[in-house]
Design a protein around this motif. Sequence first.
Motif, PDB file in Angstrom:
ATOM      1  N   ARG A  59      -6.574   5.820  14.953  1.00 56.03           N
ATOM      2  CA  ARG A  59      -6.541   4.856  13.849  1.00 56.03           C
ATOM      3  C   ARG A  59      -5.160   4.911  13.210  1.00 56.03           C
ATOM      4  O   ARG A  59      -4.815   5.870  12.524  1.00 56.03           O
ATOM      5  N   GLN A  60      -4.373   3.896  13.456  1.00 49.56           N
ATOM      6  CA  GLN A  60      -3.038   3.785  12.874  1.00 49.56           C
ATOM      7  C   GLN A  60      -2.746   2.318  12.621  1.00 49.56           C
ATOM      8  O   GLN A  60      -2.999   1.476  13.481  1.00 49.56           O
ATOM      9  N   SER A  61      -2.241   2.024  11.445  1.00 54.70           N
ATOM     10  CA  SER A  61      -1.960   0.630  11.103  1.00 54.70           C
ATOM     11  C   SER A  61      -0.695   0.550  10.271  1.00 54.70           C
ATOM     12  O   SER A  61      -0.357   1.479   9.528  1.00 54.70           O
ATOM     13  N   THR A  62      -0.012  -0.573  10.418  1.00 57.19           N
ATOM     14  CA  THR A  62       1.163  -0.870   9.608  1.00 57.19           C
ATOM     15  C   THR A  62       0.745  -1.837   8.511  1.00 57.19           C
ATOM     16  O   THR A  62       0.375  -2.983   8.787  1.00 57.19           O
ATOM     17  N   LYS A  77       4.759   8.286  -0.630  1.00 54.89           N
ATOM     18  CA  LYS A  77       5.899   8.574   0.243  1.00 54.89           C
ATOM     19  C   LYS A  77       5.377   9.151   1.542  1.00 54.89           C
ATOM     20  O   LYS A  77       4.190   9.488   1.668  1.00 54.89           O
ATOM     21  N   ALA A  78       6.259   9.280   2.528  1.00 54.19           N
ATOM     22  CA  ALA A  78       5.862   9.801   3.832  1.00 54.19           C
ATOM     23  C   ALA A  78       5.296  11.208   3.699  1.00 54.19           C
ATOM     24  O   ALA A  78       5.869  12.061   3.020  1.00 54.19           O
ATOM     25  N   GLY A  79       4.159  11.419   4.343  1.00 53.46           N
ATOM     26  CA  GLY A  79       3.494  12.713   4.291  1.00 53.46           C
ATOM     27  C   GLY A  79       2.366  12.801   3.297  1.00 53.46           C
ATOM     28  O   GLY A  79       1.573  13.757   3.334  1.00 53.46           O
ATOM     29  N   ASP A  80       2.256  11.819   2.384  1.00 53.55           N
ATOM     30  CA  ASP A  80       1.187  11.851   1.381  1.00 53.55           C
ATOM     31  C   ASP A  80      -0.164  11.549   2.020  1.00 53.55           C
ATOM     32  O   ASP A  80      -0.266  10.762   2.964  1.00 53.55           O
ATOM     33  N   THR A  81      -1.198  12.186   1.486  1.00 53.96           N
ATOM     34  CA  THR A  81      -2.575  11.918   1.903  1.00 53.96           C
ATOM     35  C   THR A  81      -3.194  10.917   0.941  1.00 53.96           C
ATOM     36  O   THR A  81      -3.096  11.083  -0.279  1.00 53.96           O
ATOM     37  N   THR A 182       7.477   4.993   5.344  1.00 54.79           N
ATOM     38  CA  THR A 182       7.605   3.841   4.459  1.00 54.79           C
ATOM     39  C   THR A 182       8.765   2.986   4.954  1.00 54.79           C
ATOM     40  O   THR A 182       9.793   3.509   5.398  1.00 54.79           O
ATOM     41  N   HIS A 183       8.609   1.652   4.881  1.00 53.35           N
ATOM     42  CA  HIS A 183       9.606   0.733   5.422  1.00 53.35           C
ATOM     43  C   HIS A 183      10.255  -0.130   4.352  1.00 53.35           C
ATOM     44  O   HIS A 183      10.998  -1.060   4.693  1.00 53.35           O
ATOM     45  N   ILE A 184      10.002   0.155   3.093  1.00 52.09           N
ATOM     46  CA  ILE A 184      10.518  -0.674   2.018  1.00 52.09           C
ATOM     47  C   ILE A 184      10.702   0.210   0.794  1.00 52.09           C
ATOM     48  O   ILE A 184      10.067   1.268   0.682  1.00 52.09           O
ATOM     49  N   PRO A 195       6.606  -5.272   6.972  1.00 56.43           N
ATOM     50  CA  PRO A 195       5.917  -3.976   6.838  1.00 56.43           C
ATOM     51  C   PRO A 195       6.313  -3.255   5.560  1.00 56.43           C
ATOM     52  O   PRO A 195       7.479  -3.259   5.153  1.00 56.43           O
ATOM     53  N   ILE A 196       5.327  -2.628   4.950  1.00 53.54           N
ATOM     54  CA  ILE A 196       5.569  -1.814   3.758  1.00 53.54           C
ATOM     55  C   ILE A 196       5.510  -0.334   4.113  1.00 53.54           C
ATOM     56  O   ILE A 196       6.384   0.440   3.745  1.00 53.54           O
ATOM     57  N   LEU A 197       4.486   0.081   4.852  1.00 57.25           N
ATOM     58  CA  LEU A 197       4.369   1.466   5.280  1.00 57.25           C
ATOM     59  C   LEU A 197       3.437   1.549   6.477  1.00 57.25           C
ATOM     60  O   LEU A 197       2.690   0.610   6.770  1.00 57.25           O
ATOM     61  N   THR A 198       3.497   2.687   7.164  1.00 55.84           N
ATOM     62  CA  THR A 198       2.621   2.965   8.300  1.00 55.84           C
ATOM     63  C   THR A 198       1.680   4.094   7.922  1.00 55.84           C
ATOM     64  O   THR A 198       2.113   5.142   7.436  1.00 55.84           O
ATOM     65  N   LEU A 199       0.404   3.869   8.169  1.00 61.24           N
ATOM     66  CA  LEU A 199      -0.653   4.802   7.777  1.00 61.24           C
ATOM     67  C   LEU A 199      -1.438   5.185   9.020  1.00 61.24           C
ATOM     68  O   LEU A 199      -1.686   4.348   9.892  1.00 61.24           O
ATOM     69  N   TYR A 200      -1.818   6.477   9.112  1.00 54.43           N
ATOM     70  CA  TYR A 200      -2.628   6.915  10.247  1.00 54.43           C
ATOM     71  C   TYR A 200      -3.666   7.920   9.781  1.00 54.43           C
ATOM     72  O   TYR A 200      -3.487   8.609   8.768  1.00 54.43           O
ATOM     73  N   ALA A 201      -4.757   7.989  10.545  1.00 49.55           N
ATOM     74  CA  ALA A 201      -5.801   8.983  10.301  1.00 49.55           C
ATOM     75  C   ALA A 201      -5.503  10.219  11.145  1.00 49.55           C
ATOM     76  O   ALA A 201      -5.333  10.104  12.366  1.00 49.55           O
TER      77      ALA A 201
END
Length: 365
Positions: A59-62, A77-81, A182-184, A195-201
């Motif tokens: 499960r990964q989405s932009t 920010k990158a790495g946040d849950t 994060t892309h912005i 794109p604003i950010l990429t999120l994954y499970a």
Amino acid sequence: MATRFARHCCLSAALLLTLSAWAPAHADASATRPVPTLTLQGQAQGAERQWDGVIQAVRQSTVAAQVPGNVTALLVKAGDTVKAGQVLARIDARDASAGLLRSQADVAQAEAQFNNARMQWERAQSLKAQGFISAAALDSARAQWQAAQAGVSAARAGRSQASLAQGFTTVSAPFDGRVLATHIEMGDLAAPGRPILTLYAPRPLRAVVQVPASQSDQVRTAQRVEVEVPTAGGATTWLRPTQVVALPGADPVSQTVEWRLELPDVAALPGQNVRVRFAELRNDPANAATTASQLSVPASAVLRRGELTAVYVVRGGRFMLQAVRTSTSPSSPGPVTLLSGVRPGDVIAADALKAGLANATPAKP
């Protein structure tokens, strides 16, 4: 005379040094160093093919913007849950709010026109019953009433769309996961589709490997599929995937078929490189020699010195150095497969470095 004395002193000193160096070795000459051993056993292995793969999150989405406007807040920010529904970013909502007010005004205007058309229709029915207007005038009043009714429906739909657009100014997490990137940045202009950010499970994960299309048929008949994944402490281990799926088509440029291997709970990160192997078991007697020659031993049992790769084999109660050929490079971690030089049933030292020391003897079982 002085020269002879000096020469005598040098010989005496050399003799003392020789005796001092020989004494400890002589004292330990009777001491033995037992080294653990292991017995080589053949494994039911046949043809094996390996390729490099990469870890992906199932499960990964932009997450992208759906309305234009400046980014007024970037809350992660990158790495946040994050949790599902958590606000990730906000976009300037003034334009969307103005659009919602405009659509609400359109609804009020359409409803007023509808009420007026309805009253005209009711009045036309009464006048027609009294014979004061023609049937054509009655039909015109009814058409105006129906058009006003459709105008109300359209205005209400526009209001719903404007309300939805205003909701898009708040970007929320679609599922529980971690922010990969994060892309912005705050203050940047967001646009629909940017794109604003990429999120994954983090769980579950899968390994993706590109297999040459020319070897697709051989891989499909593999009876064992394994993935080399990292473990705690920097080591690696081979795991069997819980599910193996091959995409039905081949890439037209690289001529490869993508294989997706669902993994159990592993300590890996998306984007990490892994090794994938497909093995075809051969248990038939015709391939017995090939099967028996596939021997796997710990890396500590193999001695590598320059171009020499060898193991210590027990012969007559002593260790004898035996050159072997392996299927892995010297830098490869994990077990080593011996291809030649030894046979199933041979006893070798479990630690090649200790077996090479003086007075090393095979440990008794």
